[in-house]
Design a protein around this motif. Structure first.
Motif, PDB file in Angstrom:
ATOM      1  N   TYR B  77      26.412  28.281  48.111  1.00 48.07           N
ATOM      2  CA  TYR B  77      25.344  27.294  47.908  1.00 48.07           C
ATOM      3  C   TYR B  77      24.121  27.913  47.251  1.00 48.07           C
ATOM      4  O   TYR B  77      23.364  27.244  46.567  1.00 48.07           O
ATOM      5  N   ARG B  78      23.956  29.234  47.456  1.00 49.20           N
ATOM      6  CA  ARG B  78      22.766  29.876  46.873  1.00 49.20           C
ATOM      7  C   ARG B  78      22.805  29.804  45.344  1.00 49.20           C
ATOM      8  O   ARG B  78      21.815  29.471  44.696  1.00 49.20           O
ATOM      9  N   GLY B  79      23.987  30.116  44.805  1.00 51.37           N
ATOM     10  CA  GLY B  79      24.137  30.062  43.353  1.00 51.37           C
ATOM     11  C   GLY B  79      23.961  28.638  42.829  1.00 51.37           C
ATOM     12  O   GLY B  79      23.373  28.415  41.763  1.00 51.37           O
ATOM     13  N   ILE B  80      24.498  27.678  43.601  1.00 46.87           N
ATOM     14  CA  ILE B  80      24.389  26.266  43.182  1.00 46.87           C
ATOM     15  C   ILE B  80      22.932  25.824  43.201  1.00 46.87           C
ATOM     16  O   ILE B  80      22.463  25.121  42.302  1.00 46.87           O
ATOM     17  N   LEU B  81      22.227  26.279  44.214  1.00 47.38           N
ATOM     18  CA  LEU B  81      20.825  25.893  44.380  1.00 47.38           C
ATOM     19  C   LEU B  81      19.981  26.329  43.185  1.00 47.38           C
ATOM     20  O   LEU B  81      18.991  25.673  42.833  1.00 47.38           O
ATOM     21  N   GLY B  82      20.409  27.394  42.545  1.00 44.26           N
ATOM     22  CA  GLY B  82      19.641  27.892  41.422  1.00 44.26           C
ATOM     23  C   GLY B  82      19.973  27.231  40.097  1.00 44.26           C
ATOM     24  O   GLY B  82      19.356  27.524  39.076  1.00 44.26           O
ATOM     25  N   MET B  83      20.917  26.318  40.111  1.00 41.38           N
ATOM     26  CA  MET B  83      21.330  25.692  38.842  1.00 41.38           C
ATOM     27  C   MET B  83      20.381  24.563  38.462  1.00 41.38           C
ATOM     28  O   MET B  83      19.815  23.887  39.337  1.00 41.38           O
ATOM     29  N   PRO B  84      20.226  24.317  37.165  1.00 44.88           N
ATOM     30  CA  PRO B  84      19.318  23.249  36.730  1.00 44.88           C
ATOM     31  C   PRO B  84      19.779  21.882  37.234  1.00 44.88           C
ATOM     32  O   PRO B  84      20.981  21.595  37.233  1.00 44.88           O
ATOM     33  N   GLY B  85      18.822  21.086  37.656  1.00 41.58           N
ATOM     34  CA  GLY B  85      19.133  19.721  38.103  1.00 41.58           C
ATOM     35  C   GLY B  85      19.424  19.609  39.572  1.00 41.58           C
ATOM     36  O   GLY B  85      19.524  18.511  40.112  1.00 41.58           O
ATOM     37  N   VAL B  86      19.593  20.745  40.265  1.00 41.05           N
ATOM     38  CA  VAL B  86      19.931  20.697  41.695  1.00 41.05           C
ATOM     39  C   VAL B  86      18.642  20.711  42.515  1.00 41.05           C
ATOM     40  O   VAL B  86      17.842  21.641  42.402  1.00 41.05           O
ATOM     41  N   ALA B  87      18.436  19.657  43.323  1.00 37.21           N
ATOM     42  CA  ALA B  87      17.229  19.577  44.154  1.00 37.21           C
ATOM     43  C   ALA B  87      17.473  20.189  45.527  1.00 37.21           C
ATOM     44  O   ALA B  87      16.569  20.783  46.113  1.00 37.21           O
ATOM     45  N   ALA B  88      18.657  20.023  46.048  1.00 37.73           N
ATOM     46  CA  ALA B  88      18.991  20.577  47.372  1.00 37.73           C
ATOM     47  C   ALA B  88      20.478  20.834  47.435  1.00 37.73           C
ATOM     48  O   ALA B  88      21.273  20.117  46.816  1.00 37.73           O
ATOM     49  N   ALA B  89      20.856  21.863  48.168  1.00 34.96           N
ATOM     50  CA  ALA B  89      22.278  22.162  48.371  1.00 34.96           C
ATOM     51  C   ALA B  89      22.433  22.749  49.764  1.00 34.96           C
ATOM     52  O   ALA B  89      21.614  23.589  50.182  1.00 34.96           O
ATOM     53  N   ALA B  90      23.434  22.316  50.482  1.00 29.64           N
ATOM     54  CA  ALA B  90      23.599  22.786  51.860  1.00 29.64           C
ATOM     55  C   ALA B  90      25.061  22.839  52.231  1.00 29.64           C
ATOM     56  O   ALA B  90      25.870  22.017  51.774  1.00 29.64           O
ATOM     57  N   ASN B  91      25.392  23.789  53.069  1.00 33.70           N
ATOM     58  CA  ASN B  91      26.753  23.933  53.560  1.00 33.70           C
ATOM     59  C   ASN B  91      27.045  22.887  54.635  1.00 33.70           C
ATOM     60  O   ASN B  91      26.160  22.523  55.419  1.00 33.70           O
ATOM     61  N   VAL B  92      28.284  22.449  54.675  1.00 39.96           N
ATOM     62  CA  VAL B  92      28.732  21.580  55.782  1.00 39.96           C
ATOM     63  C   VAL B  92      30.146  21.988  56.173  1.00 39.96           C
ATOM     64  O   VAL B  92      30.920  22.500  55.342  1.00 39.96           O
ATOM     65  N   THR B  93      30.451  21.763  57.441  1.00 40.16           N
ATOM     66  CA  THR B  93      31.830  21.943  57.911  1.00 40.16           C
ATOM     67  C   THR B  93      32.269  20.672  58.626  1.00 40.16           C
ATOM     68  O   THR B  93      31.440  19.940  59.179  1.00 40.16           O
ATOM     69  N   TYR B  94      33.545  20.425  58.555  1.00 35.80           N
ATOM     70  CA  TYR B  94      34.110  19.255  59.246  1.00 35.80           C
ATOM     71  C   TYR B  94      35.307  19.720  60.050  1.00 35.80           C
ATOM     72  O   TYR B  94      36.187  20.403  59.529  1.00 35.80           O
ATOM     73  N   LEU B  95      35.337  19.336  61.300  1.00 29.77           N
ATOM     74  CA  LEU B  95      36.442  19.741  62.169  1.00 29.77           C
ATOM     75  C   LEU B  95      36.752  18.581  63.124  1.00 29.77           C
ATOM     76  O   LEU B  95      35.887  18.174  63.906  1.00 29.77           O
ATOM     77  N   THR B  96      37.958  18.056  63.036  1.00 28.80           N
ATOM     78  CA  THR B  96      38.335  16.968  63.936  1.00 28.80           C
ATOM     79  C   THR B  96      38.978  17.556  65.182  1.00 28.80           C
ATOM     80  O   THR B  96      39.899  18.374  65.084  1.00 28.80           O
ATOM     81  N   VAL B 239      29.934  22.164  50.011  1.00 25.46           N
ATOM     82  CA  VAL B 239      28.478  22.230  49.804  1.00 25.46           C
ATOM     83  C   VAL B 239      28.042  20.845  49.318  1.00 25.46           C
ATOM     84  O   VAL B 239      28.619  20.319  48.348  1.00 25.46           O
ATOM     85  N   LEU B 240      27.092  20.259  50.021  1.00 25.71           N
ATOM     86  CA  LEU B 240      26.574  18.962  49.600  1.00 25.71           C
ATOM     87  C   LEU B 240      25.350  19.213  48.726  1.00 25.71           C
ATOM     88  O   LEU B 240      24.468  19.993  49.090  1.00 25.71           O
ATOM     89  N   VAL B 241      25.326  18.523  47.588  1.00 27.80           N
ATOM     90  CA  VAL B 241      24.267  18.753  46.606  1.00 27.80           C
ATOM     91  C   VAL B 241      23.503  17.459  46.368  1.00 27.80           C
ATOM     92  O   VAL B 241      24.113  16.397  46.197  1.00 27.80           O
ATOM     93  N   ARG B 242      22.188  17.583  46.378  1.00 23.17           N
ATOM     94  CA  ARG B 242      21.353  16.447  45.971  1.00 23.17           C
ATOM     95  C   ARG B 242      20.722  16.835  44.640  1.00 23.17           C
ATOM     96  O   ARG B 242      20.144  17.926  44.525  1.00 23.17           O
ATOM     97  N   VAL B 243      20.868  15.971  43.632  1.00 22.58           N
ATOM     98  CA  VAL B 243      20.343  16.313  42.310  1.00 22.58           C
ATOM     99  C   VAL B 243      18.908  15.817  42.179  1.00 22.58           C
ATOM    100  O   VAL B 243      18.475  14.919  42.919  1.00 22.58           O
ATOM    101  N   GLY B 244      18.200  16.393  41.229  1.00 25.58           N
ATOM    102  CA  GLY B 244      16.807  16.004  40.998  1.00 25.58           C
ATOM    103  C   GLY B 244      16.704  14.605  40.427  1.00 25.58           C
ATOM    104  O   GLY B 244      17.694  14.021  39.950  1.00 25.58           O
ATOM    105  N   ASN B 245      15.470  14.084  40.435  1.00 21.19           N
ATOM    106  CA  ASN B 245      15.256  12.701  40.008  1.00 21.19           C
ATOM    107  C   ASN B 245      15.682  12.450  38.568  1.00 21.19           C
ATOM    108  O   ASN B 245      16.210  11.399  38.238  1.00 21.19           O
ATOM    109  N   ASN B 246      15.453  13.408  37.704  1.00 23.17           N
ATOM    110  CA  ASN B 246      15.738  13.175  36.290  1.00 23.17           C
ATOM    111  C   ASN B 246      17.082  13.757  35.861  1.00 23.17           C
ATOM    112  O   ASN B 246      17.414  13.717  34.680  1.00 23.17           O
ATOM    113  N   ALA B 247      17.809  14.299  36.808  1.00 20.28           N
ATOM    114  CA  ALA B 247      19.077  14.946  36.446  1.00 20.28           C
ATOM    115  C   ALA B 247      20.241  13.981  36.544  1.00 20.28           C
ATOM    116  O   ALA B 247      20.222  13.045  37.337  1.00 20.28           O
TER     117      ALA B 247
END
Lengths: 241, 403
Positions: B77-96, B239-247
């Motif tokens: 997620y760190r690398g993703i966070l540094g990419m243009p247009g990415v406003a937020a990025a966070a790890n998630v896990t799912y386990l049933t 990794v869940l990503v939220r993009v910036g307003n103009n991206a």
């Protein structure tokens, strides 16, 4: 043959034949039927089972097609070696009244609407149809049961309602198929009294098919049918007391 | 002209109403089946909408994290966070898994089947709203549960070997299979996902120590380092990503795929995966049920109307004899069938509405389905009445005359 009707009025049947089946299996139900019923006259049609009574009634009622002959209802020739009218349903609805062995009233309609149904089907307004129905119910002494359901009526009352239904469109002809069969003597004679009165008042020609010996004396003329042929006989025409 | 059908229905209303209610129960089941499908779609859409993400970054060549297993390193997620247009990025896990109250004995209480979600507070993946309690404030051992789990604020629940305090409740957060979600801190979830039992850890350590390649006398600290690495989980499911307003989400997704070698799905693509693929089999199953129920309904209506018509042979013969037109008789039977359908539909809609909340899965009854259902019921009744109409039109008026 006695002719007691004005030409072109009432019922006139000449040389009527009806054959069921073809070839070797053919059966001649009617061979040579001749009948004349004057307006306002009630005639009896009697004969043993299988003699052709019902077949004649069905032919006259435009329910089955005869094989040959000629039939007139009122001034209209309806059959002359072929139907002369295309719409047999309209013919039945407008020009023939039917009374059955059992009243066969529509169980989900009240007495008034059972009688008023036919003119409604013919396109008359509900109001007019019901007014006419109530007049007839009054004439037949069942006005007080106008709102009753058929199942709430006695056998005699039901048959009177059935007579009102047959009369409601003022047909020139009424065909009654053993209308007194389920009734006791008193009620049977009551029905015959009503039929004679209504025939006289409305100038309707009425044919009553019957096995019922107790009503035979009420007819002035009786047609016997045997082996598909009719024979006319003068009746007693006993007056109703 | 009076309504013959209406009079007949009024005359024998008890029979009609009882038959209509019977038919209505069947229609109710049909509407509920459609509602179950709508609920599944709505659950999927709620899952995506409530995640607060525009993009889902998952393991390459997978449909994860909901449709297929996906495992990526938790530092991606760190690398993703540094990419243009990415406003937020966070790890998630799912386990049933089965989650039970902490006080309950594991054998005695099966608990609740739930999807345990590991998320980072304040980042995409966090439940968007609470209906009770508060958000997770501590780094460990607190949980927010969907109300459908049946847990309440203050409950203590057990996930694997640790107990968690339920500090908040949320709603409409369920997995694609309808299991309610329980949200816990990411680190706890990572541990829970790969945590082995004590015996397995001991066995693994012994096995590693017995391996001469890993336990070299000349390399001190190697064995401890390997054993330490074995007990730490550095993976997440997505990794869940939220993009910036103009991206543009699709543009950012394309860049992540190209440069990070990870599969990236936009919201529309993820919805397509959930709705068109994950619940497609269930949808087909439900569609089959709908077809069968429609056929059964049609058969029942046809049978009832046919039987009722046969019971009126004499009356119909008389009606025909006295000059009633075929269309009047056909109309009477058709109206009766439609009347039966109307009674059935009203009964069916009522029972479907009443029993929808009792279903374990979300049942969504939408007005559009009700309208479509009504049209279908009327069409089925109309088609079903043709059998009775044919029989009625074949009745010979001569049967009214004896002999």
């Amino acid at each position: 043959m006695t002719t007691s009707t004005a030409a072109g009025l009432g019922i006139r049947i000449e040389g009527l034949r009806k054959r069921y089946g073809e070839g070797g299996a053919a059966v001649d139900a009617l061979r040579d039927v001749n009948m004349v019923v004057a307006p306002g006259e009630v005639v009896g049609l009697v004969g043993p089972s299988g003699s052709g009574k019902s077949t004649l009634l069905k032919c006259l009622g435009a329910v089955i097609e005869p094989t040959a002959g000629r039939m007139s209802l009122g001034e209209q020739v309806i059959y002359d070696d072929g139907w002369k009218t295309k719409d047999l349903r309209a013919l039945r609805r407008d020009r023939i009244g039917f009374i059955f062995q059992a009243p066969y009233l529509i169980p989900f309609l009240d007495v008034t609407d059972n009688v008023a149904l036919l003119p409604m089907l013919a396109g008359r307004s509900n109001e007019d149809s019901r007014r006419r129905a109530l007049e007839l119910l009054a004439a037949l002494d069942v006005r007080h049961r106008a709102k009753a359901q058929p199942s709430q009526l006695s056998g005699g009352e039901q048959q009177r309602v059935a007579i009102a239904r047959a009369l409601v469109t003022r047909p020139p002809v009424i065909l009654a198929d053993e209308p007194t069969a389920p009734l006791d003597s008193e009620r049977a004679l009551g029905v015959m009294r009503i039929l004679n009165r209504m025939a006289e008042q409305t100038k309707t020609a009425i044919v009553v098919v019957t096995h019922d010996e107790k009503i035979l004396p009420t007819f002035k003329r009786i047609y016997h049918i045997r082996d598909g042929k009719t024979y006319e006989e003068a009746g007693e025409g006993r007056a109703f007391s | 002209m009076i309504s013959l059908a209406g009079r007949d229905i009024l005359h024998s209303w008890g029979k009609f109403v009882l038959t209509g209610i019977g038919l209505g129960l069947l229609i109710g089941v049909t509407l509920s089946m459609a509602g179950i499908y709508r609920g599944m779609v709505d659950d999927a859409q709620a899952l995506l909408a409530n995640s607060g993400a525009d993009l889902w970054v998952v393991q390459q060549d997978t449909l994860g994290p909901y449709a297929e297993p996906s495992s990526i390193r938790d530092d991606a997620y760190r690398g993703i966070l540094g990419m243009p247009g990415v406003a937020a990025a966070a790890n998630v896990t799912y386990l049933t898994m089965q989650v039970r109250e902490a006080a309950a004995d594991a054998g005695a209480d099966a608990g609740v089947r739930a999807m345990v979600v590991g998320f980072e507070p304040g980042q995409p993946g966090e439940p968007p709203y609470l209906i009770d309690g508060r958000r997770i404030a501590r780094s460990h051992y607190e949980a927010v549960a969907d109300a459908k789990t049946g847990f309440v604020v203050g409950d203590r629940i057990r996930i694997r070997r640790h107990d968690y305090a339920v500090v908040g409740l949320t709603r409409r957060m369920v997995s694609s299979s309808g299991d309610p979600m329980i949200f816990i801190p990411l680190k706890d979830a990572q541990e829970a996902q790969f945590l082995k039992d004590n015996d397995a850890i001991l066995n693994e350590r012994a096995r590693t120590a017995a391996n001469p390649a890993l336990n070299r006398p000349g390399v001190p600290g190697l064995l401890e380092a390997i054993q330490g690495a074995q007990t730490v989980n550095r993976s997440v499911n997505a990794v869940l990503v939220r993009v910036g307003n103009n991206a543009s989400a699709s543009e950012v997704a394309r860049r992540i795929q190209r440069w990070k070698h990870l599969q990236t799905y936009t919201q529309a693509e993820m919805e397509e995966i959930l709705v068109a693929r994950l619940i497609a089999t269930s949808a087909r199953q439900i569609a089959m049920f709908l077809v069968i129920l429609s056929l059964v309904s049609a058969a029942i209506v046809a049978f009832i109307i046919y039987t009722m018509t046969l019971g009126k042979i004499r009356e119909i013969a008389v009606l025909k004899l006295i000059g009633t037109r075929d269309r009047t008789i056909a109309g009477m039977i058709l109206q009766q069938a439609l009347g039966l359908g109307l009674i059935g539909f009203v009964a069916g809609k009522t029972v479907a509405t009443l029993w929808a909340p009792i279903f374990p899965k979300y049942v969504l009854l939408i007005p559009g389905d009700a309208v479509r259902g009504f049209v279908a019921v009327m069409a089925i009744c109309a088609i079903a009445s043709t059998l009775a109409i044919r029989a009625a039109l074949k009745i010979d008026p001569a049967t009214a005359i004896g002999g």
